[in-house]
Design a protein around this motif. Structure first.
Motif, mmCIF file in Angstrom:
data_model
loop_
_atom_site.group_PDB
_atom_site.id
_atom_site.type_symbol
_atom_site.label_atom_id
_atom_site.label_comp_id
_atom_site.label_asym_id
_atom_site.label_seq_id
_atom_site.Cartn_x
_atom_site.Cartn_y
_atom_site.Cartn_z
ATOM 1 N N PRO A 64 54.575 123.228 -0.828
ATOM 2 C CA PRO A 64 54.527 122.155 0.169
ATOM 3 C C PRO A 64 53.123 122.087 0.751
ATOM 4 O O PRO A 64 52.481 123.113 1.005
ATOM 5 N N PHE A 65 52.652 120.848 0.996
ATOM 6 C CA PHE A 65 51.322 120.708 1.599
ATOM 7 C C PHE A 65 51.248 119.350 2.286
ATOM 8 O O PHE A 65 52.273 118.739 2.589
ATOM 9 N N ASP A 66 50.024 118.838 2.495
ATOM 10 C CA ASP A 66 49.883 117.598 3.251
ATOM 11 C C ASP A 66 50.340 116.363 2.482
ATOM 12 O O ASP A 66 50.485 115.282 3.065
ATOM 13 N N ASN A 67 50.580 116.499 1.185
ATOM 14 C CA ASN A 67 51.123 115.395 0.379
ATOM 15 C C ASN A 67 52.651 115.397 0.339
ATOM 16 O O ASN A 67 53.260 114.559 -0.328
ATOM 17 N N GLY A 68 53.283 116.338 1.023
ATOM 18 C CA GLY A 68 54.735 116.509 0.957
ATOM 19 C C GLY A 68 55.058 117.729 0.115
ATOM 20 O O GLY A 68 54.743 118.851 0.487
ATOM 21 N N GLY A 69 55.699 117.515 -1.027
ATOM 22 C CA GLY A 69 55.962 118.618 -1.945
ATOM 23 C C GLY A 69 57.250 119.348 -1.647
ATOM 24 O O GLY A 69 58.227 118.776 -1.164
ATOM 25 N N ASN A 70 57.239 120.651 -1.911
ATOM 26 C CA ASN A 70 58.449 121.469 -1.853
ATOM 27 C C ASN A 70 58.704 121.945 -0.419
ATOM 28 O O ASN A 70 58.705 123.140 -0.118
ATOM 29 N N MET A 71 58.944 120.984 0.472
ATOM 30 C CA MET A 71 59.092 121.302 1.900
ATOM 31 C C MET A 71 60.453 121.911 2.213
ATOM 32 O O MET A 71 60.607 122.604 3.218
ATOM 33 N N ASP A 72 61.459 121.599 1.396
ATOM 34 C CA ASP A 72 62.797 122.191 1.570
ATOM 35 C C ASP A 72 63.328 122.013 2.988
ATOM 36 O O ASP A 72 63.912 122.937 3.563
ATOM 37 N N THR A 73 63.142 120.826 3.527
ATOM 38 C CA THR A 73 63.693 120.563 4.850
ATOM 39 C C THR A 73 64.926 119.681 4.752
ATOM 40 O O THR A 73 64.890 118.629 4.102
ATOM 41 N N PRO A 74 66.026 120.068 5.377
ATOM 42 C CA PRO A 74 67.241 119.251 5.345
ATOM 43 C C PRO A 74 67.079 117.876 5.980
ATOM 44 O O PRO A 74 67.990 117.047 5.890
ATOM 45 N N GLU A 75 65.937 117.610 6.599
ATOM 46 C CA GLU A 75 65.718 116.302 7.222
ATOM 47 C C GLU A 75 65.363 115.214 6.211
ATOM 48 O O GLU A 75 65.362 114.028 6.560
ATOM 49 N N THR A 76 65.060 115.572 4.970
ATOM 50 C CA THR A 76 64.781 114.568 3.942
ATOM 51 C C THR A 76 66.113 114.151 3.308
ATOM 52 O O THR A 76 66.376 114.410 2.137
ATOM 53 N N LYS A 77 66.930 113.481 4.114
ATOM 54 C CA LYS A 77 68.318 113.203 3.754
ATOM 55 C C LYS A 77 68.612 111.710 3.863
ATOM 56 O O LYS A 77 67.829 110.955 4.459
ATOM 57 N N PRO A 78 69.742 111.262 3.312
ATOM 58 C CA PRO A 78 70.110 109.850 3.425
ATOM 59 C C PRO A 78 70.176 109.390 4.876
ATOM 60 O O PRO A 78 70.662 110.103 5.755
ATOM 61 N N GLY A 79 69.650 108.189 5.094
ATOM 62 C CA GLY A 79 69.597 107.634 6.436
ATOM 63 C C GLY A 79 68.257 107.803 7.111
ATOM 64 O O GLY A 79 67.981 107.141 8.122
ATOM 65 N N ASN A 80 67.403 108.686 6.567
ATOM 66 C CA ASN A 80 66.089 108.924 7.146
ATOM 67 C C ASN A 80 64.999 108.277 6.315
ATOM 68 O O ASN A 80 65.183 107.991 5.123
ATOM 69 N N ILE A 81 63.849 108.068 6.934
ATOM 70 C CA ILE A 81 62.662 107.534 6.266
ATOM 71 C C ILE A 81 61.610 108.634 6.224
ATOM 72 O O ILE A 81 61.298 109.244 7.252
ATOM 73 N N VAL A 82 61.061 108.894 5.046
ATOM 74 C CA VAL A 82 59.986 109.868 4.884
ATOM 75 C C VAL A 82 58.686 109.102 4.678
ATOM 76 O O VAL A 82 58.599 108.247 3.788
ATOM 77 N N TYR A 83 57.690 109.414 5.486
ATOM 78 C CA TYR A 83 56.377 108.780 5.390
ATOM 79 C C TYR A 83 55.414 109.767 4.728
ATOM 80 O O TYR A 83 55.264 110.908 5.188
ATOM 81 N N LEU A 84 54.764 109.321 3.653
ATOM 82 C CA LEU A 84 53.851 110.173 2.898
ATOM 83 C C LEU A 84 52.476 109.513 2.795
ATOM 84 O O LEU A 84 52.381 108.293 2.635
ATOM 85 N N PRO A 85 51.407 110.313 2.837
ATOM 86 C CA PRO A 85 50.078 109.726 2.671
ATOM 87 C C PRO A 85 49.860 109.257 1.236
ATOM 88 O O PRO A 85 50.344 109.875 0.288
ATOM 89 N N VAL A 86 49.146 108.148 1.080
ATOM 90 C CA VAL A 86 48.741 107.667 -0.244
ATOM 91 C C VAL A 86 47.305 108.118 -0.471
ATOM 92 O O VAL A 86 46.387 107.696 0.249
ATOM 93 N N ASN A 87 47.100 108.978 -1.459
ATOM 94 C CA ASN A 87 45.785 109.552 -1.744
ATOM 95 C C ASN A 87 45.119 108.948 -2.969
ATOM 96 O O ASN A 87 43.902 109.071 -3.127
ATOM 97 N N VAL A 88 45.913 108.319 -3.842
ATOM 98 C CA VAL A 88 45.386 107.778 -5.097
ATOM 99 C C VAL A 88 45.999 106.403 -5.335
ATOM 100 O O VAL A 88 47.086 106.110 -4.831
ATOM 101 N N PRO A 89 45.333 105.534 -6.082
ATOM 102 C CA PRO A 89 45.940 104.237 -6.400
ATOM 103 C C PRO A 89 47.296 104.418 -7.076
ATOM 104 O O PRO A 89 47.444 105.210 -8.012
ATOM 105 N N GLY A 90 48.299 103.704 -6.575
ATOM 106 C CA GLY A 90 49.648 103.827 -7.114
ATOM 107 C C GLY A 90 50.495 104.890 -6.453
ATOM 108 O O GLY A 90 51.689 105.006 -6.733
ATOM 109 N N ALA A 91 49.905 105.701 -5.599
ATOM 110 C CA ALA A 91 50.582 106.767 -4.832
ATOM 111 C C ALA A 91 51.057 107.924 -5.705
ATOM 112 O O ALA A 91 50.947 109.071 -5.326
#
Length: 301
Positions: A158-185
């Protein structure tokens, strides 16, 4: 709805240097099929992962190219649904992994813990090993990421791009916001879980293969530094680092920035408010970096 299945080898890194498996437009609903952390190769208690799983855990479906995404944007991932694609979940105790076991980064003189596999039946909204060990169905994405700007990161990280965060909050009903670092994400996901306690203590949650339904949204010209999550009642930021207190500092400082930028808070008022009513939970305490989630309820904003 677009259905996405990995056409060839699964990825074990988050990287911009792989060919996209599909291109999608913002606003499209996408069903993504994932394998479990053991490559779907563990189906009985005698299937010891160290003997049958090649390489590292966490095969990723991706990268998925998001049309129009450019560095400096934010990718909003609306998690609509997670469905198990089989009727069981798997966990394991493995030598060299776990919050209460000697590892390569925390060596000890005692012998490694014995390897074992734990199977759980998924039925009627419950995930059951036996009558004593039966838990509610609480699905979430163990890994969800965009590609880093330059390097390739392991799917265990897991890092600033997301990754293997293993948090139960990445679940249905929630929105995850991730940084776009490269064209196409270059979006990746996998390592779905039927549930997990704080910290993912032994190193493996209730691992499942899954069909993940998401909708992508692009927020143009708005950059974020670390992953954010929004639920119907809370906003959250995830920090990943070692030592664990640095992960907490990242999460809380970025949450203060969010409160100031979008909710009009003064920085020191936000600092004071989070001291009194902020929440902090542990996603994982076993990965290459630890992930902590800082939260505040929307009613206080």
């Amino acid at each position: 709805m677009i259905e996405v299945k990995q056409p060839g080898e699964y990825s074990y890194v988050f990287s911009r240097y792989l060919d996209p498996i599909v291109k999608v437009q913002p606003g499209e609903t996408v069903a993504i099929y994932t394998k479990d952390a053991f490559e779907n190769r563990v189906s009985k208690e005698t299937d010891l992962p160290s003997k049958i799983v090649d390489g590292n855990p966490n095969p990723q479906t991706g990268p998925i190219y998001i049309e129009g995404a450019e560095p400096g944007d934010t990718l909003a991932v609306h998690i609509l649904d997670i469905e198990a694609t089989r009727d069981y979940a798997v966990s394991a105790h493995m030598p060299g992994l776990g919050g209460l076991a000697p590892t390569s980064s925390t060596p000890m003189l005692n012998d490694p813990l014995p390897e074992s596999v734990w199977l759980y039946k998924i039925e009627n909204g419950m995930v059951t090993h036996n009558e004593k060990m039966s838990y509610p169905w609480r699905p979430f994405l163990g890994t969800i990421a965009t590609a880093p700007k330059m390097e390739a990161l392991s799917a265990l990280t897991p890092f600033d791009n997301g990754g293997n965060m293993d948090t139960p909050e990445t679940k249905p009903g929630n929105i995850v916001y991730l940084p776009v670092n490269v064209p196409g994400a270059y979006f990746f996901t996998g390592d779905c879980h039927a549930g997990q306690g704080d910290g993912e203590l032994c190193g493996f949650a209730l691992e499942i293969s899954a069909k993940v339904t998401v909708k992508f949204e692009l927020i143009k010209g708005k950059a974020i530094k670390w992953p954010r999550i929004e639920s119907p009642t809370e906003i959250m930021v995830i920090g990943s680092a070692r030592p664990m207190e640095d992960a907490a500092r990242i999460a809380y400082s970025e949450l203060i920035e969010w409160m100031c930028d979008e909710y009009g808070w003064d920085k020191f008022e936000a600092y004071q408010a989070l001291t009194q009513i902020g929440k902090l939970s542990v996603g994982n305490m076993v990965d290459t970096y630890y992930s902590l989630i800082a939260k505040i309820e929307k009613k206080y904003l």
